[in-house]
Design an enzyme around this catalytic site. Structure first.
Site, short mmCIF file in Angstrom:
data_model
loop_
_atom_site.label_atom_id
_atom_site.label_comp_id
_atom_site.label_asym_id
_atom_site.label_seq_id
_atom_site.Cartn_x
_atom_site.Cartn_y
_atom_site.Cartn_z
N LYS A 1 -26.36 -0.94 8.04
CA LYS A 1 -27.27 -0.11 7.30
C LYS A 1 -26.89 0.18 5.74
N LEU B 1 -19.49 -3.09 4.06
CA LEU B 1 -18.94 -3.32 5.61
C LEU B 1 -17.97 -2.23 6.00
N THR C 1 -17.12 3.56 9.83
CA THR C 1 -16.55 4.69 9.83
C THR C 1 -15.10 4.54 9.33
N SER D 1 -20.23 6.19 15.52
CA SER D 1 -20.01 7.70 15.70
C SER D 1 -20.38 8.29 14.71
N GLU E 1 -4.75 15.90 10.83
CA GLU E 1 -4.46 15.07 9.49
C GLU E 1 -4.81 15.46 8.27
N GLU F 1 -8.45 26.59 17.22
CA GLU F 1 -8.43 25.49 18.23
C GLU F 1 -8.89 26.25 19.41
N GLY G 1 -14.64 16.88 16.94
CA GLY G 1 -15.11 15.60 17.88
C GLY G 1 -16.24 14.84 17.28
N ALA H 1 -10.42 2.88 16.29
CA ALA H 1 -10.43 1.66 15.90
C ALA H 1 -9.95 0.28 16.51
N HIS I 1 20.51 -1.41 14.28
CA HIS I 1 21.18 -0.14 14.03
C HIS I 1 21.20 -0.33 12.25
P1 FAD Z 1 -18.19 2.67 13.17
O1 FAD Z 1 -17.00 2.37 12.39
O2 FAD Z 1 -18.68 4.05 13.31
O3 FAD Z 1 -19.21 1.64 12.66
C1 FAD Z 1 -20.63 1.60 13.00
C2 FAD Z 1 -21.02 1.08 11.84
O4 FAD Z 1 -22.60 0.88 12.51
C3 FAD Z 1 -21.61 2.15 10.70
O5 FAD Z 1 -21.11 1.40 9.32
C4 FAD Z 1 -22.80 2.40 10.61
O6 FAD Z 1 -23.41 2.59 9.25
C5 FAD Z 1 -23.61 1.07 11.40
N1 FAD Z 1 -24.78 1.50 11.92
C6 FAD Z 1 -25.10 2.54 12.84
N2 FAD Z 1 -26.54 2.28 13.11
C7 FAD Z 1 -27.05 1.36 12.66
C8 FAD Z 1 -28.27 0.65 12.67
N3 FAD Z 1 -29.05 1.09 13.50
N4 FAD Z 1 -28.42 -0.50 11.97
C9 FAD Z 1 -27.33 -0.91 10.92
N5 FAD Z 1 -26.09 -0.42 11.07
C10 FAD Z 1 -26.05 0.50 11.83
N6 FAD Z 1 -9.42 5.38 14.54
C11 FAD Z 1 -8.05 4.92 14.52
O7 FAD Z 1 -8.15 3.97 15.65
N7 FAD Z 1 -7.05 5.30 13.65
C12 FAD Z 1 -7.09 6.16 12.96
O8 FAD Z 1 -6.26 6.24 12.06
C13 FAD Z 1 -8.60 6.69 12.52
N8 FAD Z 1 -8.67 7.70 11.59
C14 FAD Z 1 -9.71 8.20 11.55
C15 FAD Z 1 -10.09 9.29 10.57
C16 FAD Z 1 -10.99 9.62 10.27
C17 FAD Z 1 -11.40 10.85 9.23
C18 FAD Z 1 -12.29 9.58 11.34
C19 FAD Z 1 -13.63 10.28 11.11
C20 FAD Z 1 -12.09 8.40 12.05
C21 FAD Z 1 -11.02 8.00 12.39
N9 FAD Z 1 -10.56 6.96 13.45
C22 FAD Z 1 -9.40 6.56 13.42
C23 FAD Z 1 -11.64 6.46 14.29
C24 FAD Z 1 -12.40 5.30 13.72
O9 FAD Z 1 -12.96 5.46 12.69
C25 FAD Z 1 -13.50 4.91 14.97
O10 FAD Z 1 -12.94 4.94 16.09
C26 FAD Z 1 -14.04 3.40 14.60
O11 FAD Z 1 -14.47 3.39 13.17
C27 FAD Z 1 -15.12 3.07 15.59
O12 FAD Z 1 -15.60 1.80 15.19
P2 FAD Z 1 -16.98 1.20 15.61
O13 FAD Z 1 -17.14 -0.05 15.06
O14 FAD Z 1 -17.32 1.52 17.04
O15 FAD Z 1 -18.20 2.23 14.66
P1 NAD Z 2 -10.78 15.59 18.51
O1 NAD Z 2 -11.32 15.23 19.75
O2 NAD Z 2 -9.25 14.80 18.29
O3 NAD Z 2 -10.31 17.04 18.31
C1 NAD Z 2 -11.32 17.92 18.43
C2 NAD Z 2 -10.79 19.42 18.87
O4 NAD Z 2 -11.74 20.50 18.69
C3 NAD Z 2 -10.22 19.41 20.15
O5 NAD Z 2 -8.81 19.75 20.16
C4 NAD Z 2 -10.88 20.46 20.78
O6 NAD Z 2 -10.45 21.11 21.76
C5 NAD Z 2 -11.41 21.33 19.52
N1 NAD Z 2 -12.66 22.10 19.71
C6 NAD Z 2 -13.91 21.55 20.34
N2 NAD Z 2 -14.74 22.67 20.41
C7 NAD Z 2 -14.09 23.52 19.84
C8 NAD Z 2 -14.63 25.05 19.57
N3 NAD Z 2 -15.88 25.33 19.83
N4 NAD Z 2 -13.85 25.95 18.81
C9 NAD Z 2 -12.44 25.50 18.57
N5 NAD Z 2 -11.90 24.24 18.77
C10 NAD Z 2 -12.68 23.35 19.37
O7 NAD Z 2 -11.83 15.35 17.61
P2 NAD Z 2 -11.75 15.09 16.02
O8 NAD Z 2 -10.17 15.26 15.52
O9 NAD Z 2 -12.86 15.61 15.36
O10 NAD Z 2 -11.60 13.56 15.66
C11 NAD Z 2 -12.97 12.53 16.39
C12 NAD Z 2 -12.51 11.45 16.77
O11 NAD Z 2 -12.18 10.51 15.85
C13 NAD Z 2 -11.48 11.64 17.82
O12 NAD Z 2 -11.88 10.79 18.96
C14 NAD Z 2 -10.53 10.76 17.39
O13 NAD Z 2 -9.87 9.67 18.46
C15 NAD Z 2 -10.94 9.79 16.21
N6 NAD Z 2 -9.84 9.76 15.21
C16 NAD Z 2 -8.83 9.18 15.24
C17 NAD Z 2 -7.70 9.31 14.41
C18 NAD Z 2 -6.45 8.55 14.64
O14 NAD Z 2 -6.51 7.49 15.59
N7 NAD Z 2 -5.25 8.82 13.93
C19 NAD Z 2 -7.79 9.96 13.28
C20 NAD Z 2 -9.05 10.83 13.17
C21 NAD Z 2 -9.85 10.52 13.84
#
Ligand code: FAD
Ligand code: NAD
Length: 466
Positions: free
Chosen positions: A34, A38, A41, A145, A187, A203, A271, A320, A444
């Site tokens: 959408k 490309l 997230t 998501s 982070e 937290e 989350g 990812a 090492h």
């Molecule tokens: P997404 O990456 O969310 O992609 C879904 C895509 O579908 C989007 O582009 C959306 O626009 C599109 N879409 C949705 N509905 C429609 C529709 N009806 N028609 C057309 N397109 C649509 N994960 C890690 O493993 N390592 C990390 O370091 C990490 N860091 C993160 C940092 C942050 C700040 C955030 C928010 C997330 C992070 N994540 C990390 C989590 C990671 O981004 C997600 O787990 C991953 O992107 C999920 O991939 P996905 O393909 O399922 O969905």
């Molecule tokens: P998270 O699940 O990692 O952390 C959310 C935190 O919020 C938890 O510790 C939870 O106990 C707390 N929480 C929930 N409700 C609360 C409340 N009412 N008050 C206070 N604390 C509360 O989720 P996130 O940090 O938002 O990240 C979302 C997703 O994105 C995660 O599932 C993560 O795997 C993914 N992500 C991954 C990476 C990575 O792989 N390095 C980086 C960023 C995001």
């Protein structure tokens, strides 16, 4: 109307990887996204931009805190240019998403820009600059998501923000209140703490990164407190209000007393929720579970046999690399192969510094399951490599079965453990024992020596350098 073997909705790491694998396997493939770029997230507002800002802020932190000790004098003040930092981050994102365009062309995947929604189980309408419709024998839902929030919070996206806005702020917050001490909160909290913000973490659970092994939480909390983060665990947030440029967060602490935090920004990182808006799943008859995720069986197939779902929109860790594995898995399943994913061996990483990384079972999980295990732990500070770089925080902890010595879990915190965890994944994939790892030569001086030493400690308490 164009007819495809597979249509994939969503171009994140799940969707675009599935598209490449489908094309490699000879299927006529369409990818629907959408947004105009490309990568989903991960590439646009997740993994890549957050790591770009973590890297930039780490350089700044080093320059301010460590250069002098290394014998590097910089005349004058070292200053942050936030506009440039954000612009560099965006350049990294643009380059990376551009790479996906290239990969789609190279693999002859047809890309459609627009919102994909089901007309029925084999027809998808695409609402973009133009409206169009395609037919597909198989469909993969990879719609990912979005940030979730708390029912009483009004995200204004200016001062009460999610990670998406935190990746493009125009000023360094004076005081950022972070709700949620999980991956995103830590982070992005670290990015702004390094740039000079006061950062208060609130937290709900009784420790930071509560889903990881508690030893990792303890060590990371110690480091964060040393860096003057204000850490408030066991706090239940009950209101978030904005008053001009001020944000007021109220929470109840463990004793039930009300605590108030005042800052100029509030990052809500509690989350993420699966995203299915606009997909029109009902028209295809696809069922969801009680947590709003697309329901799938062990083959990642929905209740409609030709429709599959992967990544953040289905159960499991929102990562990812988990989405990528599932993309490959479904492509190969559709092609008639018999792929396999071991979900126990999907590593989890937090890219703070020190980095935190883990695979397999935590000590808490082993205790709960009644498994008898032994522990080998080795501190980073005992490594020559760590002293050379002044990265002495952290440890490697290996959990092995008490009778068979099979490695059941590896938990690390320290410099570059995001990369080191791959060794543990490999070892566990081949069902190595702690002794197997302890007998492998590790170069090492490297941080990887901590893995060998922890394995030695787990084998017979025979670590060499402590
Ligand atoms: P997404 O990456 O969310 O992609 C879904 C895509 O579908 C989007 O582009 C959306 O626009 C599109 N879409 C949705 N509905 C429609 C529709 N009806 N028609 C057309 N397109 C649509 N994960 C890690 O493993 N390592 C990390 O370091 C990490 N860091 C993160 C940092 C942050 C700040 C955030 C928010 C997330 C992070 N994540 C990390 C989590 C990671 O981004 C997600 O787990 C991953 O992107 C999920 O991939 P996905 O393909 O399922 O969905
Ligand atoms: P998270 O699940 O990692 O952390 C959310 C935190 O919020 C938890 O510790 C939870 O106990 C707390 N929480 C929930 N409700 C609360 C409340 N009412 N008050 C206070 N604390 C509360 O989720 P996130 O940090 O938002 O990240 C979302 C997703 O994105 C995660 O599932 C993560 O795997 C993914 N992500 C991954 C990476 C990575 O792989 N390095 C980086 C960023 C995001």
């Amino acid at each position: 109307m164009n007819i495809y073997d597979v249509a994939i909705i969503g171009s994140g790491p799940g969707g675009y990887v599935a598209a490449i694998r489908c094309a490699q396997l000879g299927m006529k493939t369409a990818l629907i996204e959408k947004y105009s770029t490309l990568g989903g997230t991960c590439l646009n507002v997740g993994c890549i931009p957050s790591k770009a800002l973590l890297d930039s802020s780490h350089h700044y932190d080093d320059a301010v805190k460590h250069f002098k000790e290394h014998g590097i004098d910089i005349p004058g003040d070292i200053k942050v240019n936030l506009e440039q930092m954000i612009a560099r981050k965006q350049a990294v994102v643009d380059q990376t998403t551009g790479g996906i365009d290239f990969l789609m062309k190279k693999n002859k995947v047809d890309v459609y820009e627009g919102l994909g929604s089901f007309k029925d189980a084999t027809h998808i309408s695409i609402d973009g600059k133009e409206k169009t419709e395609i037919e597909a024998k198989n469909v993969i839902i990879a719609t990912g998501s979005k940030p979730s929030s708390l029912p009483f919070i009004k995200l204004d996206k200016e001062r009460i923000i999610t990670s998406t806005e935190a990746l493009k702020l125009k000023e360094i917050p004076k005081h950022m209140i972070v709700i949620g001490g999980g991956v995103i909160g830590l982070e992005l909290g670290q990015v702004y703490r390094r740039l000079g913000s006061e950062v208060t973490i609130v937290e709900y659970m009784d420790r930071l990164i509560p889903t990881m092994d508690s030893a990792l939480s303890k060590e990371l909390t110690k480091v964060f407190k040393k860096a003057k983060f204000k850490v408030n665990v066991s706090h239940k947030v009950k209101s978030v209000e904005r008053n001009g440029n001020e944000v007021i967060v109220k929470a109840d602490n463990k004793k039930g007393e009300e605590v108030e935090f005042k800052g100029d920004y509030c990052l809500v990182s509690v989350g993420r929720r699966p995203y299915t808006d606009g997909l029109n799943l009902d028209s295809a008859g696809v069922k969801m579970d009680d947590r709003g995720r697309v329901e799938v069986n062990g083959h990642l197939q929905t209740n409609v046999p030709n429709i599959y779902a992967i990544g953040d929109v289905v159960k499991g860790a929102m990562l990812a690399h988990k989405a990528e594995e599932e993309g490959v898995f479904v492509a190969e399943t559709i092609a008639g192969q018999k792929p396999h994913i071991d979900y126990n061996l999907i590593p989890g990483v937090v890219y703070t510094w020190p980095e935190v990384a883990a695979v397999g079972k935590t000590e808490e999980e082993l205790k709960e399951a009644g498994v008898s295990y032994k522990v080998g732990q080795f501190p980073m500070r005992a490594l020559g490599r760590s002293r050379a770089s002044m990265d002495t925080d952290g440890f490697v902890k290996i959990l092995a079965d008490a009778s068979t010595d099979e490695v059941l879990g590896v938990h690390m915190i320290g410099a570059r453990v995001a990369d080191l965890i791959a060794e543990a994944v490999t070892a566990m994939e081949f069902r190595a024992s702690a002794e197997d790892i302890s007998r492998m030569s590790h170069a090492h001086p490297t941080y990887a020596e901590a893995v060998k030493e922890a394995a030695l400690a787990a084998t017979d308490d025979r670590a060499l350098h402590v």
